[in-house]
Design a protein around this motif. Structure first.
Motif, PDB file in Angstrom:
ATOM      1  N   SER A 402       1.283   2.593 -38.362  1.00 36.89           N
ATOM      2  CA  SER A 402       0.390   2.944 -37.258  1.00 36.89           C
ATOM      3  C   SER A 402      -0.453   1.760 -36.818  1.00 36.89           C
ATOM      4  CB  SER A 402      -0.526   4.107 -37.675  1.00 36.89           C
ATOM      5  OG  SER A 402       0.225   5.253 -37.994  1.00 36.89           O
ATOM      6  N   PHE A 403      -1.018   1.017 -37.773  1.00 39.28           N
ATOM      7  CA  PHE A 403      -1.846  -0.132 -37.419  1.00 39.28           C
ATOM      8  C   PHE A 403      -1.028  -1.221 -36.714  1.00 39.28           C
ATOM      9  CE2 PHE A 403      -5.154   1.392 -40.393  1.00 39.28           C
ATOM     10  CZ  PHE A 403      -6.260   1.173 -39.596  1.00 39.28           C
ATOM     11  N   LEU A 404       0.180  -1.463 -37.185  1.00 42.89           N
ATOM     12  CA  LEU A 404       1.016  -2.491 -36.556  1.00 42.89           C
ATOM     13  C   LEU A 404       1.406  -2.091 -35.134  1.00 42.89           C
ATOM     14  CD1 LEU A 404       3.282  -3.509 -39.565  1.00 42.89           C
ATOM     15  CD2 LEU A 404       1.646  -4.977 -38.385  1.00 42.89           C
ATOM     16  N   ILE A 497       5.069  -4.737 -32.989  1.00 41.04           N
ATOM     17  CA  ILE A 497       5.741  -3.435 -32.832  1.00 41.04           C
ATOM     18  C   ILE A 497       7.009  -3.390 -33.679  1.00 41.04           C
ATOM     19  CG2 ILE A 497       6.963  -1.975 -31.173  1.00 41.04           C
ATOM     20  CD1 ILE A 497       4.958  -2.945 -29.059  1.00 41.04           C
ATOM     21  N   LEU A 498       7.752  -4.498 -33.715  1.00 44.56           N
ATOM     22  CA  LEU A 498       8.959  -4.562 -34.545  1.00 44.56           C
ATOM     23  C   LEU A 498       8.625  -4.338 -36.014  1.00 44.56           C
ATOM     24  CD1 LEU A 498      11.993  -5.230 -34.899  1.00 44.56           C
ATOM     25  CD2 LEU A 498      11.337  -7.644 -35.051  1.00 44.56           C
ATOM     26  N   ALA A 499       7.535  -4.942 -36.476  1.00 43.40           N
ATOM     27  CA  ALA A 499       7.125  -4.757 -37.869  1.00 43.40           C
ATOM     28  C   ALA A 499       6.760  -3.302 -38.153  1.00 43.40           C
ATOM     29  CB  ALA A 499       5.932  -5.666 -38.180  1.00 43.40           C
ATOM     30  N   GLY A 500       6.077  -2.655 -37.201  1.00 41.73           N
ATOM     31  CA  GLY A 500       5.722  -1.251 -37.377  1.00 41.73           C
ATOM     32  C   GLY A 500       6.939  -0.362 -37.532  1.00 41.73           C
ATOM     33  N   LEU A 501       7.985  -0.671 -36.790  1.00 42.53           N
ATOM     34  CA  LEU A 501       9.227   0.110 -36.902  1.00 42.53           C
ATOM     35  C   LEU A 501       9.924  -0.150 -38.235  1.00 42.53           C
ATOM     36  CD1 LEU A 501      10.605  -0.337 -33.266  1.00 42.53           C
ATOM     37  CD2 LEU A 501       9.412   1.646 -34.220  1.00 42.53           C
ATOM     38  N   ALA A 502       9.868  -1.402 -38.720  1.00 41.54           N
ATOM     39  CA  ALA A 502      10.525  -1.742 -39.987  1.00 41.54           C
ATOM     40  C   ALA A 502       9.878  -1.015 -41.163  1.00 41.54           C
ATOM     41  CB  ALA A 502      10.481  -3.251 -40.216  1.00 41.54           C
ATOM     42  N   VAL A 503       8.560  -0.799 -41.102  1.00 43.35           N
ATOM     43  CA  VAL A 503       7.855  -0.113 -42.190  1.00 43.35           C
ATOM     44  C   VAL A 503       8.390   1.305 -42.389  1.00 43.35           C
ATOM     45  CG1 VAL A 503       5.612   0.796 -42.916  1.00 43.35           C
ATOM     46  CG2 VAL A 503       5.763  -1.479 -41.935  1.00 43.35           C
TER      47      VAL A 503
END
Length: 555
Positions: A402-404, A497-503
């Motif tokens: 969520s934060f990313l 945003i890419l990092a948030g999806l990877a999490v």
């Protein structure tokens, strides 16, 4: 039985854990000062060319008029920082007079700097302006390269030699190299010692977090991880205050380096991780450390009952599965660990890229650099409070993702704010930076919980390497602004945003005991998959019994 059960028997989150965590997090706060130190020691003041050597200001009693005759004005009416007239244009001293086509040249006799805010910086001392301006960014890149190398070196050493040894050495190395940076007078020496200081960043942060996590029972790990974030916030506020009081760059560098000698001295008291000791066959030393913990936590009787056999029983199955040596390849050999490593590489790289892209160059906002530094630090406090709450009651995965995602959308939205609304742009960037800082701290804790003890330091070191590549890339992304002002915020926002999806592909670790070995991790994943398959089959049977199968509906 898990090792965390033993810690609960010895007092859980007791006096030892509180003192131990505080002593480890205090150096981390000053470590944040070094991360952002060049915002002040390498600040670029207003400057213009020195007048020609064969002319003096004695030609006129008005220094402002003399400057106008020697230095051309830019589009905003300010003195041009990198050009001067070859010959003074005395005609410009007359009102309503302009000169066209006058020959100009570079600042052959040096520069005159505005010393009203910064009496000295490395930019002033070594003239890192105009053609030499890239050297200023090079110095920061060299520091980040040191952080990268430190993540590789200390990550591997900590798994082989323990957490305490590399941590103690890092304190000493930072104190000595920081003082040497302030002492030596060449730009080359400055870069070398900044590189050595960067190495210690990884050595301190990785080992401090591992020691905190491995000595903390499950219910206290979330708060401990968030306290690490607050220590970084405190460090940013300390830096703003110390930099405001101590303006000369050498004294500022010295002031934030010397305290690490104190940290070096008291770090000898800190006990080594008993988890690591048990996994490496040093059970007697592990028992001694655990007895000291029991005494400090008021559980002396429980401590006296501890023997090597009792302590080893809490971790026996894991000890039998430990490989004699580990390498980076262990992070990719098995399916579960490989998935964790690949996702974390994306998360750490993207988080670091966006974070440093926003936080390093504070002068771009056009406001007081001290005020911006304070705001960028204060904004972390409410962000960390929200992160603490959501990590405890919702989970690690949802919090980090969520934060990313929020930070990415906020950075991209900042592209549409007009340039003349600097205050709004700064406030929006500060909010994005707060989200990125919170996700950074959360992912430190999340990473420590995802990797098994056997390769935890190796995994965190490798993930930190990805973050350092992000830190090195951030200045390169910023330079894309010379071609289009849209590219830097778009790059920072998209990667976040890419990092948030990877999490979202990682497992949840809230309230889960730490896994000790790779084999235990793979076994847990297999059990989870079998449980999911069983649940799916049960649901399918229930639907069939209710007459809700697709076949019956078709009929």
């Amino acid at each position: 039985m898990a090792f965390t059960d033993l810690l609960d028997r010895l007092g859980g989150v007791g006096r030892f854990q509180v003192i131990y965590t505080g002593l480890l997090l205090l150096p981390c706060s000053l470590l944040a000062c070094h991360n952002f130190l060049q915002n002040f020691t390498a600040a670029v003041p207003r400057h213009h060319c020195q007048g020609p050597a064969n002319h003096t200001a004695a030609a006129t009693n008005d220094s402002g008029a003399w400057l106008r005759a020697v230095v051309p004005l830019d589009r905003l009416g300010d003195p041009e920082p990198c050009r001067r007239f070859k010959e003074p244009q005395w005609a410009l001293l007359s009102p309503n007079t302009s000169v066209r086509g006058a020959a100009t040249e570079g600042c052959r006799d040096g520069w005159v700097y505005d010393r009203s805010v910064f009496p000295s910086t490395i930019v002033m001392e070594w003239d890192l302006v105009c053609e030499a301006r890239p050297l200023r960014d090079l110095a920061q890149s060299i520091y980040m390269a040191g952080v990268l190398v430190g993540a590789i070196v200390f990550g591997g050493l900590a798994d082989r030699l323990g957490r305490k040894g590399p941590l103690v050495w890092s304190y000493l190395q930072l104190a000595v190299s920081g003082a040497a940076t302030a002492y030596f007078g060449s730009f080359g020496a400055y870069c070398v010692f900044r590189f050595l200081m960067g190495m210690t960043f990884s050595g301190i942060i990785l080992n401090s977090l591992s020691l905190v996590v491995e000595w903390m029972p499950t219910r206290g790990r979330t708060v401990a991880g968030v306290l690490l974030g607050y220590s970084f916030t405190l460090g940013q506020l300390i830096l703003a205050g110390v930099a405001y009081v101590i303006r000369p760059w050498r004294w500022l560098q010295f002031a934030v380096s010397v305290p690490f000698l104190i940290f070096f001295l008291y770090s000898w008291w800190l006990p080594e991780s008993s988890r690591w000791l048990l996994l490496h066959g040093k059970s007697q030393l592990a028992v001694e450390n655990l007895r000291k913990v029991a005494v400090m936590n008021g559980r002396m009787e429980e401590g006296e009952r501890l023997t090597k056999e009792v302590v080893t029983s809490y971790i026996q199955s894991e000890i039998a599965s430990v490989c004699p040596s580990n390498s980076v390849l262990d992070l990719f050999r098995t399916p579960a660990i490989r998935k964790i490593t690949c996702c974390l590489m994306v998360v750490w790289f993207s988080n670091s890229l966006a974070y440093y892209g926003l936080a390093i160059d504070l002068q771009k906002f056009g406001l007081s650099i001290y005020l911006v530094q304070v705001l960028f630090g204060v904004i972390d406090i409410p962000a960390m409070l929200v992160a603490t709450t959501t990590m405890i009651y919702v989970g690690r995965r949802a919090t980090v993702a969520s934060f990313l995602l929020l930070a990415g959308f906020m950075v991209i939205a900042n592209m549409f704010v007009p340039e003349d609304m600097q205050a709004l742009r700064m406030a929006q960037a500060a909010l994005g930076k707060g989200c990125l800082a919170s996700s950074f701290i959360c992912v430190y804790l999340f990473t420590g919980e995802l990797y098994p003890t056997e390769i935890r330091q190796m995994g965190m070191g490798f993930a930190s390497v990805s973050a350092r590549f992000g830190g090195l890339t951030a200045p390169l992304v910023t330079t894309l602004g010379e071609f289009s002002t849209v590219l830097p915020p778009l790059g920072f926002g998209a990667t976040s945003i890419l990092a948030g999806l990877a999490v979202c592909f990682l497992a949840e670790t809230r309230n889960a005991p730490l896994v000790e070995t790779i084999e235990a991790m793979e076994r847990r994943v297999r059990q989870g998959l079998r449980k999911e398959d069983a649940e799916e089959k049960t649901e399918e049977i229930s639907l069939q019994q209710l007459g809700a199968s697709p076949l019956k509906e078709t009929i």
